[in-house]
Motif scaffolding. Structure first.
Motif, short mmCIF file in Angstrom:
data_model
loop_
_atom_site.label_atom_id
_atom_site.label_comp_id
_atom_site.label_asym_id
_atom_site.label_seq_id
_atom_site.Cartn_x
_atom_site.Cartn_y
_atom_site.Cartn_z
N ARG A 53 -60.14 38.88 -51.56
CA ARG A 53 -60.45 37.57 -50.97
C ARG A 53 -60.00 36.44 -51.88
NH1 ARG A 53 -63.71 36.74 -46.69
NH2 ARG A 53 -64.66 38.55 -45.67
N GLN A 54 -60.32 36.55 -53.16
CA GLN A 54 -60.00 35.46 -54.07
C GLN A 54 -58.50 35.39 -54.34
OE1 GLN A 54 -62.54 35.52 -57.50
NE2 GLN A 54 -64.42 35.47 -56.27
N VAL A 55 -57.85 36.52 -54.47
CA VAL A 55 -56.40 36.53 -54.65
C VAL A 55 -55.71 35.88 -53.44
CG1 VAL A 55 -54.40 38.10 -54.59
CG2 VAL A 55 -56.22 38.42 -56.28
N HIS A 56 -56.22 36.17 -52.25
CA HIS A 56 -55.63 35.60 -51.04
C HIS A 56 -55.71 34.07 -51.04
CE1 HIS A 56 -54.09 35.69 -47.00
NE2 HIS A 56 -55.16 35.08 -46.51
N GLU A 57 -56.78 33.52 -51.61
CA GLU A 57 -56.94 32.06 -51.65
C GLU A 57 -55.87 31.40 -52.52
OE1 GLU A 57 -60.85 31.00 -52.87
OE2 GLU A 57 -61.83 32.23 -51.34
N LEU A 58 -55.39 32.08 -53.55
CA LEU A 58 -54.39 31.49 -54.45
C LEU A 58 -52.98 32.01 -54.19
CD1 LEU A 58 -55.99 31.05 -57.98
CD2 LEU A 58 -55.53 29.37 -56.25
N ALA A 59 -52.82 32.79 -53.12
CA ALA A 59 -51.51 33.38 -52.83
C ALA A 59 -50.64 32.39 -52.07
CB ALA A 59 -51.68 34.68 -52.04
N SER A 60 -50.17 31.38 -52.77
CA SER A 60 -49.31 30.37 -52.18
C SER A 60 -48.52 29.71 -53.30
CB SER A 60 -50.14 29.30 -51.44
OG SER A 60 -50.93 28.57 -52.36
N GLU A 61 -47.53 28.91 -52.93
CA GLU A 61 -46.76 28.19 -53.94
C GLU A 61 -47.66 27.22 -54.70
OE1 GLU A 61 -42.77 25.37 -54.30
OE2 GLU A 61 -43.14 26.55 -52.48
N ALA A 62 -48.54 26.53 -53.96
CA ALA A 62 -49.45 25.60 -54.61
C ALA A 62 -50.39 26.33 -55.57
CB ALA A 62 -50.26 24.84 -53.55
N GLY A 63 -50.89 27.51 -55.16
CA GLY A 63 -51.76 28.28 -56.03
C GLY A 63 -51.05 28.74 -57.29
N THR A 64 -49.80 29.17 -57.15
CA THR A 64 -49.03 29.59 -58.32
C THR A 64 -48.80 28.43 -59.28
OG1 THR A 64 -47.93 31.32 -57.03
CG2 THR A 64 -46.86 30.65 -59.08
N ARG A 65 -48.45 27.27 -58.74
CA ARG A 65 -48.25 26.09 -59.59
C ARG A 65 -49.54 25.75 -60.34
NH1 ARG A 65 -45.40 23.73 -55.09
NH2 ARG A 65 -47.29 22.52 -54.63
N GLN A 66 -50.68 25.87 -59.64
CA GLN A 66 -51.96 25.54 -60.28
C GLN A 66 -52.28 26.51 -61.41
OE1 GLN A 66 -54.06 22.75 -59.16
NE2 GLN A 66 -54.77 23.16 -61.24
N MET A 67 -52.02 27.80 -61.21
CA MET A 67 -52.28 28.78 -62.27
C MET A 67 -51.37 28.53 -63.47
SD MET A 67 -53.04 32.36 -60.23
CE MET A 67 -51.53 32.32 -59.24
N ILE A 68 -50.10 28.23 -63.22
CA ILE A 68 -49.18 27.95 -64.32
C ILE A 68 -49.62 26.70 -65.08
CG2 ILE A 68 -46.82 27.25 -64.86
CD1 ILE A 68 -45.90 29.08 -62.56
N ALA A 69 -50.03 25.67 -64.34
CA ALA A 69 -50.47 24.44 -64.98
C ALA A 69 -51.75 24.63 -65.77
CB ALA A 69 -50.66 23.35 -63.93
N GLU A 70 -52.61 25.54 -65.32
CA GLU A 70 -53.89 25.76 -66.00
C GLU A 70 -53.72 26.61 -67.26
OE1 GLU A 70 -57.87 25.45 -66.82
OE2 GLU A 70 -56.60 24.31 -65.44
N GLY A 71 -52.69 27.43 -67.31
CA GLY A 71 -52.50 28.34 -68.44
C GLY A 71 -52.57 27.69 -69.80
N PRO A 72 -51.80 26.61 -70.06
CA PRO A 72 -51.83 26.00 -71.39
C PRO A 72 -53.21 25.54 -71.84
CG PRO A 72 -49.92 25.23 -70.16
CD PRO A 72 -50.77 26.01 -69.20
N HIS A 73 -54.09 25.22 -70.92
CA HIS A 73 -55.45 24.82 -71.31
C HIS A 73 -56.24 25.99 -71.88
CE1 HIS A 73 -55.10 20.79 -69.56
NE2 HIS A 73 -54.48 21.36 -68.55
N HIS A 74 -55.72 27.21 -71.66
CA HIS A 74 -56.36 28.41 -72.21
C HIS A 74 -55.41 29.12 -73.18
CE1 HIS A 74 -59.52 28.11 -69.05
NE2 HIS A 74 -58.51 27.62 -68.34
#
Length: 423
Positions: A69-90
Motif C-alpha cells: 500500500r505504501q509503496v503504491h502511494e510513492l510509485a510515481s515520478e513525483a514520488g521518486t523526485r520526493q525520495m531523491i530530494a529527501e535523501g540528502p537530509h538523511h
C-alpha cells in the motif's frame, strides 16, 4: 491523485528479487505450508506470486500488504523526485541508484527496504506539499513573517493543540514532527482520538474485540513570502472537523510559531478547486428532492505539472455518462501519464434539474476555471443558486470561509496522504 490500489496490480510491478530482498530484510519467512509455493516462484508470474502472498501466515502477510500500500502511494515520478530530494537530509544520495532501477514501484520498494526513514518522510511531505480536499484550509497574506521552529516553540504548539482537543475528550497524548525543506516549514501533529473497538481475527482465527485509541493528523505547511512562488506567505492547514476548530488551530500556530496574528482575509474571495475531478470516482452528488437529477462533465481541460503551457481540452458526448473519462484514458494512458502528474484547469458541467415551479427537467450548462472563474454569475439567480449548490456539495467552490478548500463538517476523507493541491 493516487491510483487505485489492488495487491495484484502492485505485485505486477515489483521484481521478484527485490521482493525477496524485502522479505529477508524484514525477516518475513514462509511457514512449511507456504514455502513450496513461494520457493517455486518465477519472475513475471503475478498470479502465482499473489497466491503465495495470500498463503503467508497473517503475522507475515499483513506487513507485506502494508508495504504494498505504501509503496503504491510513492510509485510515481513525483514520488521518486520526493525520495531523491529527501535523501540528502538523511545523508543518503539516491539519484544514481534509483536511475538504475526500472519502474516506479521498484524504486519505491528499494527505498522502503533500505532507507525506511527517507521513504516515510518523503511520503508525508509529498502529501502535505499538495494540499487539496475537504479538510485543507489556506490562509494567505503572511508578509515576510519568519517562523520559529525551536524546540520550545514547537512544544508550546503541541501542548496548545492537545489542550484544544481535550475539550472534545481527545488529545490526551500528542506527538509532533517538523521538517524544514526549501525554506518552508512542515509540522505534523499526531493526536489521540476517541477510543475505538477494533474487531479482528487473531493468529488462531478467533474473532477478538480490542480497545484501540488511534491518532489523527493535524498538518501545517508554512511557506514564507521569501520562498513562495508568488511572493505571498501562505499557511496550509489540514484538520478534520468544523471551521471553528480550524480557525482555532490556525491561531495556535500563528501564536506559537509565527508570533503574530493570522492576517485578515478578503471575505469576498472565491476559489474553485478542480483537480479532484481527474479521478474517475469523483462523486457528482445529486439530490432529486432539490430538483437536481443528474450531472455530467461535458468538457475538461487537462494540463501537465511539468509544463503548464501545454494543455488539452477533452470535449465529451454529454449523452454518455463518463465519456470524458474514457477519452482521458485513451489520450492519457495511466502508465504514461500518472494522474498525480496531471491537473484540471477548466471544466464544463451540465446539470439536469427541475425548477421549483416547473414540470419538466431542464439542462443547465456552465464553465468553471481554476482558480477563480465561473460564468454562473451571468445566469439567472435561480440557475446560479442551483449551480453553486452543486459546486459546494462537490467540494469545488470554496467561498464559505476565505481560503477554505470546501466542506467543513466532521467526516472522513483520504487524509493528507491522498490529497493534492490544484496548481
Amino acid at each position: 491523485m493516487a491510483l487505485h490500489y489492488s495487491p495484484r496490480s502492485v505485485l505486477r510491478h515489483l521484481p521478484l528479487p527485490l521482493i525477496r530482498a524485502f522479505m529477508s530484510h524484514e525477516g518475513i519467512t514462509p511457514d512449511a505450508l507456504a514455502r513450496p509455493a513461494w520457493d517455486a516462484l518465477v519472475e513475471g508470474d503475478t498470479g502465482a506470486l499473489h497466491d503465495a502472498w495470500r498463503k503467508l501466515p497473517p503475522d507475515r502477510r499483513e506487513p507485506f500488504e502494508q508495504m504494498m500500500r505504501q509503496v503504491h502511494e510513492l510509485a510515481s515520478e513525483a514520488g521518486t523526485r520526493q525520495m531523491i530530494a529527501e535523501g540528502p537530509h538523511h545523508r543518503v544520495e539516491l539519484a544514481d541508484t534509483l536511475a538504475g532501477i526500472d519502474g516506479f514501484h521498484a524504486k519505491a520498494l528499494w527505498v522502503y527496504t533500505y532507507h525506511r526513514h527517507v521513504f516515510h518522510t518523503a511520503r508525508q511531505l509529498l502529501a502535505a506539499g499538495c494540499p487539496m480536499g475537504r479538510f485543507w484550509n489556506l490562509t494567505t497574506g503572511f508578509d515576510d513573517v519568519p517562523f520559529d521552529a525551536t524546540p520550545g516553540a514547537l512544544t508550546n504548539l503541541r501542548q496548545a493543540v492537545a489542550f484544544l482537543y481535550r475539550e472534545q475528550g481527545r488529545g490526551h497524548q500528542c506527538s509532533i514532527e517538523q521538517y524544514e525543506r526549501d525554506g518552508a516549514l512542515y509540522v505534523f501533529l499526531f493526536v489521540d482520538d476517541y477510543t475505538h473497538t477494533h474487531t479482528a481475527h487473531d493468529v488462531r482465527g478467533t474473532l477478538t474485540r480490542t480497545p484501540l485509541r488511534p491518532t489523527f493528523e493535524v498538518v501545517y505547511v508554512y511557506t514564507p513570502s521569501g520562498v513562495a512562488p508568488n511572493g505571498v506567505g501562505t499557511l496550509d492547514l489540514y484538520a478534520r472537523g468544523d471551521r471553528r476548530w480550524r480557525a482555532e488551530l490556525r491561531e495556535r500556530f500563528c501564536e506559537h510559531v509565527l508570533h503574530t496574528r493570522a492576517p485578515l482575509a478578503d471575505p469576498a474571495r472565491r476559489s474553485y478547486h478542480l483537480n479532484g475531478l481527474i479521478d474517475h470516482s469523483f462523486p457528482l452528488t445529486t439530490d432529486p428532492a432539490r430538483g437536481v437529477l443528474s450531472a455530467v462533465i461535458r468538457k475538461m481541460r487537462v494540463v501537465a505539472r511539468e509544463d503548464m503551457t501545454r494543455r488539452v481540452v477533452l470535449e465529451a458526448n454529454a449523452a454518455r455518462t463518463g465519456d470524458v473519462y474514457e477519452m482521458l484514458d485513451i489520450h492519457f494512458p495511466v502508465e504514461r501519464f500518472p494522474r498525480d502528474e496531471l491537473l484540471v484547469s477548466m471544466v464544463t458541467f451540465t446539470i439536469m434539474h427541475t425548477p421549483p415551479d416547473g414540470d419538466r427537467a431542464r439542462p443547465l450548462t456552465f464553465d468553471v476555471s481554476f482558480p477563480d472563474a465561473c460564468n454562473l454569475k451571468s445566469l439567472s439567480p435561480a440557475h446560479r443558486e442551483v449551480g453553486e449548490w452543486c459546486l459546494r456539495q462537490w467540494g469545488i467552490l470554496g467561498d464559505d470561509e476565505p481560503g477554505d478548500y470546501g466542506g467543513g463538517d466532521d467526516g472522513t476523507d483520504g487524509g493528507p496522504a491522498g490529497a493534492h493541491r490544484a496548481a
